[in-house]
Structure formats: C-alpha cells, structure tokens
Design an enzyme around this catalytic site. Structure first.
Site, mmCIF file in Angstrom:
data_model
loop_
_atom_site.group_PDB
_atom_site.id
_atom_site.type_symbol
_atom_site.label_atom_id
_atom_site.label_comp_id
_atom_site.label_asym_id
_atom_site.label_seq_id
_atom_site.Cartn_x
_atom_site.Cartn_y
_atom_site.Cartn_z
ATOM 1 N N PRO A 118 0.807 -1.292 -0.017
ATOM 2 C CA PRO A 118 -0.089 -0.021 0.129
ATOM 3 C C PRO A 118 0.997 1.475 0.084
ATOM 4 O O PRO A 118 0.498 2.135 -0.580
ATOM 5 C CB PRO A 118 -0.771 -0.356 1.312
ATOM 6 C CG PRO A 118 -1.011 -1.401 1.495
ATOM 7 C CD PRO A 118 0.234 -2.383 0.989
ATOM 8 N N GLY A 143 -6.936 3.162 2.046
ATOM 9 C CA GLY A 143 -5.792 2.232 1.834
ATOM 10 C C GLY A 143 -4.345 2.682 1.497
ATOM 11 O O GLY A 143 -3.596 3.127 2.629
ATOM 12 N N CYS A 144 -4.144 2.837 0.149
ATOM 13 C CA CYS A 144 -2.582 3.176 -0.100
ATOM 14 C C CYS A 144 -2.510 4.577 0.347
ATOM 15 O O CYS A 144 -1.389 5.135 0.643
ATOM 16 C CB CYS A 144 -2.590 2.964 -1.595
ATOM 17 S SG CYS A 144 -2.546 1.200 -1.906
ATOM 18 N N VAL A 145 -3.427 5.564 0.231
ATOM 19 C CA VAL A 145 -3.261 6.776 0.629
ATOM 20 C C VAL A 145 -3.236 6.874 2.175
ATOM 21 O O VAL A 145 -2.266 7.731 2.593
ATOM 22 C CB VAL A 145 -4.605 7.763 0.409
ATOM 23 C CG1 VAL A 145 -4.594 9.132 0.947
ATOM 24 C CG2 VAL A 145 -4.905 7.931 -1.202
ATOM 25 N N SER A 182 0.258 5.723 3.000
ATOM 26 C CA SER A 182 1.350 6.621 2.378
ATOM 27 C C SER A 182 1.622 7.903 3.319
ATOM 28 O O SER A 182 2.703 8.419 3.550
ATOM 29 C CB SER A 182 1.191 7.106 0.849
ATOM 30 O OG SER A 182 1.279 5.852 0.190
#
Length: 215
Positions: free
Chosen positions: A126, A155-157, A160
């Site tokens: 992610p 998720g990936c946001v 990060s």
C-alpha cells in the site's frame, strides 16, 4: 444518542486529548499522486465510490503543481510478470497480481500522465514509501510539505500519509482529490488522518494556503 450528537462527542474527545493540532505548512512543496491508474478508475475492477471524481478534481491540482514547479511523484502498483514478488498484500487481495508493468489497468490514467522529470514509483504494497526511494527523492528536492492525492483513501493513501509523516514530511491531504470505492471509509479515514497525521483541505483551500507560503 443520535448520530450528529455522537459525532460531536467523538470530536470533543479528540480535542480534549490533544489530537488534531494544525500542522504549519512550510515550503518547499511537493505533490504525490497515489495509484490513479485505469484499474482504480473502473468500478468493475478496483474502482467505484468517488474515485473517478477525485481523478477529475486532481487534473487542475497537477496543472497548478507543474506551473509552480513543485516536484511531482506518481505511484503505481506493479507486480512482476511471473508473480515472483507475490506477497501478503496479494495474498489478501489476489486480483492485485493482475497489475503488471504493461497491463492497461496498471497504467496511470491518461489525464494525469506523468511529464518528463516526474518520478513514477512502482510498488507492491500500500505505501508509496515502503521499499522505494520516494523519501530520498523528495528529501533531495527539499520538500517539507507533501500534498497528497490518490486512491484509495482508506488504503494506499492512508498508508502513504502515515509513512510520509514518519519520514518527517508534512502531509497535506486534498480531500476532494482522494477517493475510495466506499464513502464511509473515505470520510472516516479523512477524519482520522486529520486528527493524527496530516492537514486536510479541499483542493481550492489547499491551493490558496500554499500560494500564501510560496509567494
């Protein structure tokens, strides 16, 4: 207790415990666009919810970043053609293994095609930071405030943004330029990131605030 009153009580608890302290935005500014690829723009693949609208909202944000000369990075999920880098993320979501280098669903959407000199991060987890050179690339360019757009919010946001904060960047999540396939996790994660990890603003609010500190 009705939903509105419960929400007020929840916010009051966060404030009382010292969460949500505003982050001062400092130049230089960079932009990270996370996984706005064809597969996440397609409700029949990994999309849905408000992702397509977030992509449309990001087009003027990217234009503004380029006009201002900000360092710009994009990320894509890209697994090896033979699946040799199969991992826990793809065990949990096996369809992620379909995102290969030359596959249409893994390509960045045409309206956000990276320009020359913009960094494209290939990842299999992610976070756009985990196991990549993104932090070093941003640090080399002096970035302090990292503007974040992309998918998916929960998720990936989120992953990060947590890593960006951990590396010492000041995340600015652009609320109408991030999207999720379901709106409840989208709103919940925006709230949580604003309380713990980031500044959260709309695109127009963010561009106005950033213009003030970079003038």
């Amino acid at each position: 207790m009705d939903t509105e009153m419960k929400a007020r009580n929840d916010i009051s608890t966060y404030q009382r415990q010292g969460f949500g302290t505003p982050l001062e935005l400092k130049p230089p500014v960079g932009l990270l666009i996370i996984d706005f690829v064809n597969g996440f723009n397609d409700p029949d693949v990994f999309g849905g919810g408000n992702i397509s609208q977030a992509i449309n909202n990001t087009v003027p944000l990217l234009e503004a970043a380029r006009k201002s000369g900000w360092p710009v990075a994009h990320s894509r999920i890209v697994f090896a053609d033979d699946g040799a880098d199969h991992n826990i993320f793809s065990l949990k979501i096996p369809a992620m293994l379909t995102l290969k280098e030359g596959v249409h669903n893994s390509a960045i959407v045409p309206e956000l095609t990276p320009a020359e000199g913009e960094f494209v991060v290939r990842k299999t987890v992610p976070s756009a930071f985990f196991g990549t050179s993104l932090a070093a690339w941003l640090a080399q360019r002096g970035v302090q405030t990292l503007v974040v757009a992309g998918a998916v919010t929960s998720g990936c946001v989120r992953a990060s943004v947590v890593d960006a904060m951990s590396y010492g960047f000041r995340p600015l999540v652009v609320s109408d330029c991030v999207g999720d396939r379901a709106l409840e996790p989208h709103h919940a994660n925006l709230f949580d990131m604003e309380q713990k990890n980031a500044t959260v603003m709309t695109r127009d609010e963010a561009l106005s605030a950033l213009a003030e500190i970079t003038a």
